[in-house]
Design an enzyme around this catalytic site. Structure first.
Site, mmCIF file in Angstrom:
data_model
loop_
_atom_site.group_PDB
_atom_site.id
_atom_site.type_symbol
_atom_site.label_atom_id
_atom_site.label_comp_id
_atom_site.label_asym_id
_atom_site.label_seq_id
_atom_site.Cartn_x
_atom_site.Cartn_y
_atom_site.Cartn_z
ATOM 1 N N GLU A 413 0.825 -1.225 0.000
ATOM 2 C CA GLU A 413 0.000 0.000 0.000
ATOM 3 C C GLU A 413 0.854 1.269 0.000
ATOM 4 O OE1 GLU A 413 -3.555 0.029 2.289
ATOM 5 O OE2 GLU A 413 -3.930 -2.095 1.931
HETATM 6 C C1 LIG Z 1 1.997 -10.003 0.018
HETATM 7 C C2 LIG Z 1 1.615 -8.862 -0.876
HETATM 8 C C3 LIG Z 1 0.283 -8.506 -1.013
HETATM 9 C C4 LIG Z 1 -0.095 -7.479 -1.884
HETATM 10 N N1 LIG Z 1 -1.423 -7.181 -2.066
HETATM 11 C C5 LIG Z 1 -1.776 -6.282 -3.027
HETATM 12 C C6 LIG Z 1 -3.166 -6.068 -3.352
HETATM 13 O O1 LIG Z 1 -4.071 -6.654 -2.740
HETATM 14 N N2 LIG Z 1 -3.463 -5.215 -4.371
HETATM 15 C C7 LIG Z 1 -2.496 -4.547 -5.078
HETATM 16 O O2 LIG Z 1 -2.842 -3.802 -5.982
HETATM 17 N N3 LIG Z 1 -1.185 -4.707 -4.771
HETATM 18 C C8 LIG Z 1 -0.805 -5.559 -3.777
HETATM 19 N N4 LIG Z 1 0.529 -5.757 -3.485
HETATM 20 C C9 LIG Z 1 1.545 -5.003 -4.213
HETATM 21 C C10 LIG Z 1 2.237 -3.934 -3.392
HETATM 22 O O3 LIG Z 1 1.366 -2.858 -3.190
HETATM 23 C C11 LIG Z 1 3.526 -3.563 -4.154
HETATM 24 O O4 LIG Z 1 4.422 -4.636 -3.948
HETATM 25 C C12 LIG Z 1 4.111 -2.250 -3.695
HETATM 26 O O5 LIG Z 1 3.316 -1.181 -4.119
HETATM 27 C C13 LIG Z 1 5.542 -2.047 -4.221
HETATM 28 O O6 LIG Z 1 5.606 -2.263 -5.594
HETATM 29 P P1 LIG Z 1 6.727 -3.258 -6.186
HETATM 30 O O7 LIG Z 1 6.663 -4.525 -5.414
HETATM 31 O O8 LIG Z 1 6.560 -3.331 -7.646
HETATM 32 O O9 LIG Z 1 8.103 -2.579 -5.821
HETATM 33 P P2 LIG Z 1 8.889 -1.480 -6.675
HETATM 34 O O10 LIG Z 1 7.979 -0.437 -7.161
HETATM 35 O O11 LIG Z 1 9.768 -2.170 -7.652
HETATM 36 O O12 LIG Z 1 9.797 -0.834 -5.542
HETATM 37 C C14 LIG Z 1 10.832 -1.585 -4.886
HETATM 38 C C15 LIG Z 1 11.468 -0.700 -3.831
HETATM 39 O O13 LIG Z 1 12.126 0.369 -4.466
HETATM 40 C C16 LIG Z 1 12.062 1.521 -3.668
HETATM 41 N N5 LIG Z 1 11.451 2.599 -4.450
HETATM 42 C C17 LIG Z 1 10.545 2.527 -5.451
HETATM 43 N N6 LIG Z 1 10.235 3.745 -5.906
HETATM 44 C C18 LIG Z 1 10.964 4.623 -5.174
HETATM 45 C C19 LIG Z 1 11.085 6.033 -5.137
HETATM 46 N N7 LIG Z 1 10.362 6.834 -5.929
HETATM 47 N N8 LIG Z 1 11.908 6.577 -4.236
HETATM 48 C C20 LIG Z 1 12.624 5.821 -3.394
HETATM 49 N N9 LIG Z 1 12.551 4.499 -3.369
HETATM 50 C C21 LIG Z 1 11.731 3.888 -4.240
HETATM 51 C C22 LIG Z 1 11.246 1.157 -2.430
HETATM 52 O O14 LIG Z 1 12.119 0.796 -1.385
HETATM 53 C C23 LIG Z 1 10.482 -0.058 -2.856
HETATM 54 O O15 LIG Z 1 10.175 -0.896 -1.755
HETATM 55 C C24 LIG Z 1 0.912 -6.764 -2.593
HETATM 56 C C25 LIG Z 1 2.262 -7.101 -2.418
HETATM 57 C C26 LIG Z 1 2.618 -8.144 -1.592
HETATM 58 C C27 LIG Z 1 4.080 -8.497 -1.457
#
Ligand SMILES: Cc1cc2nc3c(=O)[nH]c(=O)nc-3n(C[C@H](O)[C@H](O)[C@H](O)COP(=O)(O)OP(=O)(O)OC[C@H]3O[C@@H](n4cnc5c(N)ncnc54)[C@H](O)[C@@H]3O)c2cc1C
Length: 599
Positions: A413
């Site tokens: 989130e």
């Molecule tokens: C168990 C689980 C349940 C989930 N449930 C849902 C759900 O019900 N519905 C849904 O829509 N999504 C869901 N998600 C998705 C979740 O919201 C995303 O994993 C989250 O938004 C991060 O996106 P990403 O994993 O693609 O990480 P990325 O966007 O690749 O980011 C990886 C890391 O990079 C860093 N980063 C990224 N951008 C920046 C920035 N601008 N500045 C500084 N640092 C940055 C942060 O540390 C981040 O943690 C779920 C994820 C998990 C693991």
């Protein structure tokens, strides 16, 4: 304009469109950045009205009884599944539709009351609290907030009574933190009767067990070659819906079904569009405001369990002919956990009440709550783990599960990094605009001095006045005065950063982190003062009589004020340049032209 600048201007435009439509009332967080203490957002401490409290107490008794008898978090973790009887119990006790209006079968609870229920579930089993959140806080939320009367009548009753489950599907391979980058397309059919959806979603909680999914997809903007996001109600029986992975194997919250699915030429009737076409991102972010608030409640519950476990073990385990509770380094952890817990509960209550009061824009406050509570829970689990020593590592105790479960909170989130940057940038926008007015007029006096004068007076007023933090209890006056002075100092520091760095500050995340850090501590401290004031005046609810409650609150204030001062002094005294240079060299990156450091 180079490519990076064009991209940045695009992002600014998108964010402005999303966040700053229409005149905004000055909220608590935005006020801090202007040197103001918007007291009525945090004070007096929100009370649950007596009639609602009676309903809540009754529900809590029923839910605790059900959880005691039927919820086995260890079994859920091992089986990687939440059994049907638990889902049915949650439905029976009203949890799956608690804040839905009674006319659709819900209980009509306020967000504040609902948070108390989620705190209870979060204290026991994170899989179950995340499942509940995915269904109720975000799964049915867009329908509750943006659905038409017909849509609500048609879709809500089975979702509210638990016959059906819901999910919220935003994330895809290219749209994680960058939520606006959704690639799933929704193309209107020639006759306008439906949309054809194509794309894949991943990491979606409840995806494979839900009968209704709120899905974000890109629709064309009429009369242009642009697209924007729209929310759709999707059911898995639609032709073209394929579940690619119903339960992705994962580290923690194993009981939740986290899925990946595809939509291939899937026809969705136009009646399933949720909210205005093209405003899906606004829908999604509004939904996440609710999710982040209940996140706060779940983390508070889990932190309470950590504290209870830590206290029990510290009092029992003996080493060096003493109990662990006799060692100061153990006491340090217990004291801090108690202090943070008091703050987490206060912040959750205040933030939930902002939603209940129907205030206009609390996105910054919900972001602050989410970052603060998820980080503090992580510390609490880590501290409790350390107090248990080697025994925490083994699966007969709950801490290894709690550690695995807690890790998602800092990512889901909105990752904490993205939200931290958001808090600083949105907060700095207010004073930044006033400075811009002054600069623009200085370099173009023909614009007239009126607006610049007002902006200048606002900046000057904030610079000379220490805001009043109103508390009723005499014994809290000194703390309140300290908070007021820190707000004043914070405002000066924000102004200084804006004058020193001007627009490049938008890329300086190390500076942003400190600015957001102070703002979050200030929000937490204001909530703690508010709660303690109510407790001391004898008008608090739940917690006034908890052992060490007052001490916990006062310790929190002291520690929080220290952290604020540290952040503020590190704005100018830091190793940012060396840190970034080291990272760049390890990453094999040339420093970007014009890269600034925090010195
Ligand atoms: C168990 C689980 C349940 C989930 N449930 C849902 C759900 O019900 N519905 C849904 O829509 N999504 C869901 N998600 C998705 C979740 O919201 C995303 O994993 C989250 O938004 C991060 O996106 P990403 O994993 O693609 O990480 P990325 O966007 O690749 O980011 C990886 C890391 O990079 C860093 N980063 C990224 N951008 C920046 C920035 N601008 N500045 C500084 N640092 C940055 C942060 O540390 C981040 O943690 C779920 C994820 C998990 C693991």
């Amino acid at each position: 304009m180079n490519e990076a600048e064009i991209q940045r201007q695009k992002e600014i435009k998108e964010a402005e469109e999303l966040l700053f439509t229409g005149p905004q009332a000055l909220g608590f967080a935005k006020g801090l950045f202007l040197g103001r203490f918007v007291s009525d957002w945090a004070m007096p401490y929100p009370r649950i009205p007596a009639a609602q409290q009676a309903d809540l107490d009754k529900s809590l008794v029923e839910i605790r009884q059900f959880l005691d008898q039927e919820l086995d978090p260890t079994a859920i973790d091992r089986a990687a599944d939440i059994p049907r009887n638990v889902i049915e119990g949650l439905a029976r006790t009203g949890v799956l539709g608690m804040t839905a209006p009674k006319e659709y079968g819900g209980r009509g609870f306020s967000q504040r009351a609902y948070c108390k229920i989620l705190e209870e579930i979060g204290a026991r089993c994170a899989s179950t609290s995340v499942f509940t959140n995915a269904h109720h806080s975000i799964g049915i939320r867009a329908l509750l907030l943006f659905g038409t009367r017909e849509q609500k009548q048609r879709w809500l009753p089975p979702l509210v009574n638990g016959q059906q489950l819901a999910a919220f599907a935003l994330t895809e391979e290219e749209a994680g933190s960058d939520a606006a980058n959704v690639q799933t397309t929704a193309t209107p059919s020639a006759d306008g009767s439906h949309f054809i959806l194509n794309g894949e979603k991943r990491y979606i909680t409840n995806a494979s067990i839900a009968q209704v999914l709120t899905v974000m997809a890109r629709t064309p903007v009429p009369g242009s070659d642009k697209t924007s996001i729209t929310a759709f109600l999707v059911t898995p029986d639609m032709a073209g819906f394929t579940m690619l992975e119903p339960r992705m194997e994962k580290l923690g919250i194993k009981g939740t079904a986290t899925g990946r699915f595809a939509m291939r030429d899937m026809a969705v009737p136009k009646e399933n569009v949720l909210g205005p076409i093209g405003k899906g991102l606004k829908v999604a972010l509004t939904v996440l405001d609710f999710g982040r608030t209940t996140f706060g409640a779940c983390c508070t519950g889990a932190a309470r369990t950590c504290l209870q476990l830590a206290v029990a073990h510290a009092n029992k385990r003996r080493q060096f002919k003493k109990t662990l509770a006799d060692f100061d380094l153990v006491k340090k952890k217990i004291g801090r956990m108690a202090a943070d817990l008091y703050a987490m509960e206060a912040m959750t209550a205040v933030t939930a009440s902002l939603i209940d009061r129907g205030l206009e824009d609390y996105m910054m406050e919900t972001a602050m709550l989410k970052v603060f509570t998820t980080e503090r829970l992580w510390d609490a689990v880590n501290d409790a783990f350390q107090i248990y020593g080697g025994s925490a590592y083994f699966t007969d105790l709950p801490l290894e599960r709690m550690l695995r479960d807690a890790r998602i909170n800092q990512i889901g989130e909105g990752s904490n990094e993205v939200l931290t940057s958001f808090i600083a940038l949105v907060g700095m926008r207010g004073p930044g605009m006033e400075f811009k007015e002054i600069y623009d007029t200085m370099f173009n006096p023909s614009r007239g001095l009126g607006k610049a004068w007002t902006a200048g007076m606002n900046r000057l007023g904030a610079a000379v006045k220490v805001p009043n933090v109103p508390v009723k209890s005499e014994s809290l006056r000194a703390h309140a005065a300290q908070l007021g002075r820190l707000i004043w100092r914070f405002n000066l520091s924000v102004n200084r950063a804006l004058i020193k760095y001007r627009e490049p500050v938008m890329d300086m995340q190390l500076i942003q982190e400190r600015i957001a850090g102070v703002a979050m501590e200030m929000f937490a401290s204001a909530c703690v003062l508010s709660r303690l004031d109510a407790d001391l005046q004898g008008v608090g609810q739940n917690g006034a009589s908890a052992p060490g409650s007052r001490r916990s609150a006062e310790l929190f204030l002291r520690q929080s004020f220290h952290r604020m001062r540290r952040f503020l002094s590190e704005l100018s005294d830091n190793d940012d340049a060396e840190l970034l240079a080291t990272a760049n060299s390890v990453l094999g990156k040339q420093p970007a032209i014009g890269t600034r450091n925090g010195n």
